[in-house]
Design an enzyme around this catalytic site. Structure first.
Site, PDB file in Angstrom:
ATOM      1  N   SER A   1      -8.715  47.586 -15.511  1.00 26.02           N
ATOM      2  CA  SER A   1      -8.259  46.223 -15.279  1.00 26.02           C
ATOM      3  C   SER A   1      -7.931  45.605 -16.626  1.00 26.02           C
ATOM      4  O   SER A   1      -8.314  46.131 -17.679  1.00 26.02           O
ATOM      5  CB  SER A   1      -9.376  45.419 -14.591  1.00 26.02           C
ATOM      6  OG  SER A   1      -9.085  44.041 -14.575  1.00 26.02           O
TER       7      SER A   1
ATOM      8  N   TYR B   1     -18.617  43.065 -13.401  1.00 22.98           N
ATOM      9  CA  TYR B   1     -17.249  43.573 -13.233  1.00 22.98           C
ATOM     10  C   TYR B   1     -16.654  43.977 -14.575  1.00 22.98           C
ATOM     11  O   TYR B   1     -16.086  45.072 -14.715  1.00 22.98           O
ATOM     12  CB  TYR B   1     -16.393  42.504 -12.557  1.00 22.98           C
ATOM     13  CG  TYR B   1     -14.986  42.950 -12.237  1.00 22.98           C
ATOM     14  CD1 TYR B   1     -14.713  43.674 -11.078  1.00 22.98           C
ATOM     15  CD2 TYR B   1     -13.926  42.643 -13.081  1.00 22.98           C
ATOM     16  CE1 TYR B   1     -13.414  44.077 -10.771  1.00 22.98           C
ATOM     17  CE2 TYR B   1     -12.628  43.041 -12.786  1.00 22.98           C
ATOM     18  CZ  TYR B   1     -12.383  43.759 -11.627  1.00 22.98           C
ATOM     19  OH  TYR B   1     -11.100  44.155 -11.331  1.00 22.98           O
TER      20      TYR B   1
END
Length: 234
Positions: free
Chosen positions: A121, A134
């Site tokens: 990401s 995350y």
């Protein structure tokens, strides 16, 4: 990505904990003339990841490409994040990638090699507020990608795709309002949110022979989000 790879001639095993949508993707591939298999897989369970690989090899006789693309997360600052939520985020988003490689690489080597594409990401490269587990997971993806590329080259190539703000059904599930979606898009030099097709095309490249000299690195697909150092509530 499953649909895109199938259109290029890949026989696809769709592994997901979501039975209904996993089977829907398989049905779409088969209806379009492709070949696909659904393997229900809870990626927080080691035995199910091993079974995922075994079922795929039993069905198709070989394994050439693995795309690790699952995540579970709950955002909270470290002092407010439950340990169980930390554990589940890292188990699904990072430990499962390690285990998929552990079980898949021997099968890939048995038939001459293959390619692994891990989904990181923009959070792999920059920190975002409250994304404690995350961001740790996505940063870990980068380290694991590099080490796997070193340890198992030249016959196994390992890369990561790093999406930015990609419009998927998750946005509807999280009830992100139109105004907020426009705000996200305004942060991006491309002035739009990304699509699943944008990411799928990047995965296709990294998995293909066209990327035969590309390993241990990442391809950012964010419409330029990180260029300006802009932050957003991820």
């Amino acid at each position: 990505t499953a649909l895109r790879l199938a259109r290029e001639g890949a026989s696809v095993a769709v592994a997901d904990v979501d039975d209904a949508n996993g089977k829907r993707v398989v049905a779409d591939i088969i209806e379009a003339g492709g070949e696909a298999l659904f393997v229900r897989t809870d990626l927080s369970k080691t035995a199910q990841i091993r079974r995922m690989v075994e079922r795929t090899v039993k069905k198709y006789g070989r394994l050439d490409i693995v795309h690790n693309n699952a995540i579970w997360f709950r955002h909270a600052p470290a002092t407010e994040l439950d340990e169980k939520d930390w554990d589940l985020t890292l188990n699904v988003g990072l430990k499962a990638v390690f285990l998929a490689a552990k079980f898949a690489i021997p099968e890939m080597r048995r038939t001459g090699g293959g390619a692994i594409v891990n989904t990181g990401s923009v959070h792999s490269l920059a920190g975002f507020a409250t994304c404690t587990a995350y961001d740790s997971t996505k940063a870990g993806i980068m380290g694991l990608t590099r080490v796997l590329a070193i340890d198992y080259g030249p016959d196994i190539r390992v890369n990561a795709v790093l999406p930015g703000a990609i419009l998927t059904p998750l946005w509807d599930n999280l009830k992100v309002p139109p105004k907020e979606r426009r705000r996200y898009a305004a942060l991006v030099p491309a002035q739009r949110l990304g699509t699943g097709e944008d990411v799928a095309n990047a995965v296709l490249y990294l998995a293909s022979d066209e990327a035969s000299f590309v390993t241990g690195t990442s391809l950012t697909v964010d419409g330029g989000l990180l260029c300006g150092g802009e932050n957003y509530s991820g």
